[in-house]
Design an enzyme around this catalytic site. Structure first.
Site, short mmCIF file in Angstrom:
data_model
loop_
_atom_site.label_atom_id
_atom_site.label_comp_id
_atom_site.label_asym_id
_atom_site.label_seq_id
_atom_site.Cartn_x
_atom_site.Cartn_y
_atom_site.Cartn_z
N SER A 118 5.34 7.16 10.22
CA SER A 118 5.47 7.94 11.45
C SER A 118 5.35 7.05 12.68
O SER A 118 4.71 5.98 12.63
CB SER A 118 4.39 9.02 11.49
OG SER A 118 3.13 8.40 11.50
N GLY A 126 2.87 3.84 13.49
CA GLY A 126 3.56 2.59 13.84
C GLY A 126 2.98 1.98 15.11
O GLY A 126 2.76 0.76 15.20
N CYS A 168 13.62 10.79 7.19
CA CYS A 168 13.55 10.26 8.57
C CYS A 168 14.86 10.45 9.32
O CYS A 168 14.87 10.68 10.52
CB CYS A 168 13.17 8.78 8.53
SG CYS A 168 14.23 7.81 7.45
N GLU A 225 9.56 15.78 15.64
CA GLU A 225 9.94 15.62 14.24
C GLU A 225 9.13 16.61 13.41
O GLU A 225 7.90 16.50 13.31
CB GLU A 225 9.66 14.19 13.78
CG GLU A 225 10.18 13.91 12.39
CD GLU A 225 9.87 12.50 11.89
OE1 GLU A 225 8.76 12.01 12.13
OE2 GLU A 225 10.76 11.90 11.27
N LYS A 228 0.87 -1.18 0.00
CA LYS A 228 0.00 0.00 0.00
C LYS A 228 0.90 1.23 0.00
O LYS A 228 1.52 1.54 1.01
CB LYS A 228 -0.92 0.04 1.22
CG LYS A 228 -2.01 1.09 1.02
CD LYS A 228 -2.52 1.74 2.29
CE LYS A 228 -1.76 2.94 2.74
NZ LYS A 228 -1.72 4.10 1.86
P1 NAP Z 1 2.44 8.16 7.99
O1 NAP Z 1 1.40 9.20 8.10
O2 NAP Z 1 2.72 7.31 9.16
O3 NAP Z 1 1.98 7.24 6.75
C1 NAP Z 1 2.76 6.17 6.29
C2 NAP Z 1 1.87 5.18 5.57
O4 NAP Z 1 0.93 4.65 6.51
C3 NAP Z 1 1.06 5.78 4.44
O5 NAP Z 1 0.96 4.84 3.41
C4 NAP Z 1 -0.30 6.01 5.11
O6 NAP Z 1 -1.37 6.04 4.20
C5 NAP Z 1 -0.39 4.78 6.00
N1 NAP Z 1 -1.31 4.91 7.13
C6 NAP Z 1 -1.70 6.03 7.78
N2 NAP Z 1 -2.55 5.72 8.78
C7 NAP Z 1 -2.70 4.37 8.76
C8 NAP Z 1 -3.45 3.44 9.55
N3 NAP Z 1 -4.22 3.83 10.56
N4 NAP Z 1 -3.34 2.12 9.25
C9 NAP Z 1 -2.56 1.69 8.26
N5 NAP Z 1 -1.83 2.53 7.46
C10 NAP Z 1 -1.91 3.85 7.72
O7 NAP Z 1 3.83 8.74 7.52
P2 NAP Z 1 4.14 9.76 6.34
O8 NAP Z 1 3.66 11.10 6.74
O9 NAP Z 1 3.67 9.17 5.05
O10 NAP Z 1 5.75 9.71 6.31
C11 NAP Z 1 6.55 10.44 7.14
C12 NAP Z 1 7.01 9.63 8.33
O11 NAP Z 1 7.71 8.46 7.88
C13 NAP Z 1 8.01 10.39 9.18
O12 NAP Z 1 7.71 10.18 10.53
C14 NAP Z 1 9.34 9.75 8.81
O13 NAP Z 1 10.33 9.87 9.80
C15 NAP Z 1 8.93 8.34 8.59
N6 NAP Z 1 9.94 7.62 7.79
C16 NAP Z 1 10.73 6.69 8.41
C17 NAP Z 1 11.72 6.03 7.68
C18 NAP Z 1 12.60 4.98 8.31
O14 NAP Z 1 13.17 4.17 7.58
N7 NAP Z 1 12.73 4.94 9.63
C19 NAP Z 1 11.89 6.31 6.32
C20 NAP Z 1 11.05 7.26 5.73
C21 NAP Z 1 10.08 7.91 6.48
P3 NAP Z 1 -1.88 7.46 3.61
O15 NAP Z 1 -0.78 7.96 2.76
O16 NAP Z 1 -3.09 7.11 2.86
O17 NAP Z 1 -2.14 8.34 4.79
#
Ligand code: NAP
Length: 497
Positions: A245, A249, A301, A400, A191
């Site tokens: 995020s 998680g 990240c 963050e 997804k």
């Molecule tokens: P996010 O809001 O957590 O979304 C990530 C993914 O999860 C998206 O595909 C999102 O779908 C989906 N999602 C959201 N709510 C969900 C739920 N309740 N159940 C299942 N899936 C759900 O993160 P983001 O804003 O896209 O990305 C930024 C974050 O990613 C930052 O915190 C960054 O640090 C982190 N990140 C971490 C790494 C690492 O390797 N540690 C690498 C890159 C990014 P939608 O798009 O439809 O909302």
């Protein structure tokens, strides 16, 4: 590829044929509901494509396909050497379509074209090729039993795995999930983030062309709150690999517990420390400090958002860092000279702007930037921004921001630098700069993060694991260690007469 001019890229963009359908059971497919969602170019605010918006019924179908092909063994029981050939061919096909994929990623995410041609696409190719090449070189184990018994310890694929990824590095994170999960024989349902589904859909088609059996790899765009939640709570999915995020998680861990305890591996957020001692090569440290936070508009990240500087060189270093920040001013994504693009959307732009206000109100000193630029483009561009006089209790040092905002803190002793660095809920990455090998090693060892650079930031490649300590996650992407997240250990104990 690297010789193309802005005009060449503009012409290529005008010709781009964008696939917005999901990829289910080897076919480009509309959502069963017929629903779509517009996919927006964040540098113009203009629609790039309508993308299928899948729901629970599409997910259930995809899970059935994935389970059936897993049980059939067409991929899961294929000899590792044969799986290798398919993955290597897939990497070659991505390489052959590199320009097109780089352009798609650039327009979908708002990344400068030089980043996607030089970084995202080659990194995805290398990840898939490396994991394919590795899979027929890993051995299982025979345990040290006594005579009369033989115990085999085998790594077996989990089964059906779902991967949920974010929008900031869609192609790289997708490759980090696909490559080890497929190499180890799983069926995978991805997804993508709703903002950035295009390259995952595109490379899924190339996987089929490379010979991946139908149903082994499927891509379902759709909303996280409904489709993502449905996948995460699904009773017939065995593994969940997530990058995103920390709050989401945490929810996914709960979903796993509420459903079938699917193996859940998380790569989450960060607030990474970048520590500079007075005896470091300050020019190099300044260049790197700017790149560490302004690369990808700070939507990284591992971004080195906390610059922790020895007090005696603060003025000297900050002069250099401010000078470097000017070179990161955003520009036209299709110009190969541009280093920074826009924020992904209006919401993320507003978040960054809010944090700039918070920093000011908390009493930090705005040294550089702090505002919007290129508003006339319709895009969401924010200036590279530097706050000095930050203390670690301020929100701009703890939370963050996910934008181009650097917080500068100071220290007088190595112990104090480590204390500041570790005073965070996160533990993803960091760096230390010093020409004293003892200082550098001691500090690197004491900082609790998954990846630490000494005299570099963002060091690493596919050969080393990547993941976080503390609330930055519990899984490991990349390297042979990533295979652990996608396999179960099975013991077979044999007794002889
Ligand atoms: P996010 O809001 O957590 O979304 C990530 C993914 O999860 C998206 O595909 C999102 O779908 C989906 N999602 C959201 N709510 C969900 C739920 N309740 N159940 C299942 N899936 C759900 O993160 P983001 O804003 O896209 O990305 C930024 C974050 O990613 C930052 O915190 C960054 O640090 C982190 N990140 C971490 C790494 C690492 O390797 N540690 C690498 C890159 C990014 P939608 O798009 O439809 O909302």
């Amino acid at each position: 590829m690297l010789d193309k001019t802005v005009t060449d890229w503009q012409a290529a963009a005008a010709e781009l044929d964008i696939e917005g359908r999901a990829f289910i059971n080897g076919q480009a497919t509309d959502a069963l509901s017929g629903e779509t969602r517009p996919c927006i170019n964040p540098s113009t605010g203009v629609k790039l494509a309508d993308v299928a918006s899948c729901g629970a019924e599409d997910a259930d179908l995809a899970v059935q396909n994935a389970r059936k092909i897993f049980d059939d063994g067409a991929w899961s029981a294929m000899a590792p050497a044969d799986r290798k050939m398919v993955l290597v061919r897939w990497a070659e096909l991505i390489e052959e379509h590199a320009d097109e994929i780089a352009l798609l990623e650039c327009l979908d995410v708002g990344k400068p074209i030089s980043d996607t041609t030089g970084g995202d696409v080659p990194s995805a190719v290398r990840t898939i090729r490396w994991s394919g090449e590795a899979i027929d070189k890993v051995y299982d184990e025979i345990s040290p039993t006594g005579p009369g018994s033989l115990a085999l310890v085998q790594r077996l694929p989990l089964g059906v795995v779902t991967a949920i990824v974010p929008w900031n590095f869609p192609l790289s994170t997708t490759a980090w999930k696909f490559a080890p999960s497929l190499a180890t024989g799983n069926s995978v349902i991805l997804k993508p983030a709703s903002n950035t589904p295009l390259t995952a859909i595109h490379i899924a088609g190339l996987a089929a062309e490379a010979g991946l059996p139908d149903g082994v790899l499927q891509v379902l765009p759709g909303p996280g709150g409904s489709l993502g939640r449905h996948l995460a709570t699904h009773m017939d999915i065995d593994g969940l690999t997530f990058t995103g995020s920390t709050p989401v998680g945490k929810q996914l861990m709960e979903y796993s517990g509420q459903s079938n305890l699917k193996r859940t591996f998380l790569e989450l957020g960060g607030k990474s420390p970048n520590i500079v001692f007075a005896d470091a090569n300050l020019k190099k440290a300044a260049n790197s400090a700017a790149a560490a936070v302004f690369y990808n508009g700070g939507q990284t990240c591992t971004a080195g958002t906390r610059l922790i500087v020895e007090e005696s060189i603060e003025d000297e270093l900050l002069k250099m860092v401010v000078d470097r920040a000017r070179r990161w001013m955003p520009g036209n994504l299709l110009d190969p000279a541009t280093r920074m693009g826009p924020m992904i959307d209006k919401g993320q732009f507003d978040t960054v702007a809010d944090y700039v206000d918070i920093g000011r109100n908390e009493g930090a000193e705005l040294l550089f930037g702090g505002g919007q630029v290129l508003a006339e483009t319709g895009g969401f561009f924010h200036e590279p921004t530097i706050f000095a006089g930050v203390t670690n209790d301020m929100r701009i040092a703890r939370e963050e921001i996910f934008g181009p905002v650097m917080s500068v803190l100071t220290f007088t002793t190595a112990e104090q630098a480590v204390e500041i660095a570790n005073d965070s809920i996160y533990g993803l990455a960091g760096a230390v700069w010093s020409n004293n090998i003892n200082t550098a090693h001691k500090v690197a060892a004491a900082v609790r993060v998954g990846t630490m650079g000494i005299n570099n930031y963002f060091g690493g490649d596919i050969t080393v694991p990547f993941g976080g300590f503390k609330q930055s996650g519990n899984g490991r992407d990349k390297s042979i260690h990533a295979f652990n997240d996608y396999t179960e250990l099975k013991t077979t104990w044999i007794e002889f007469d």
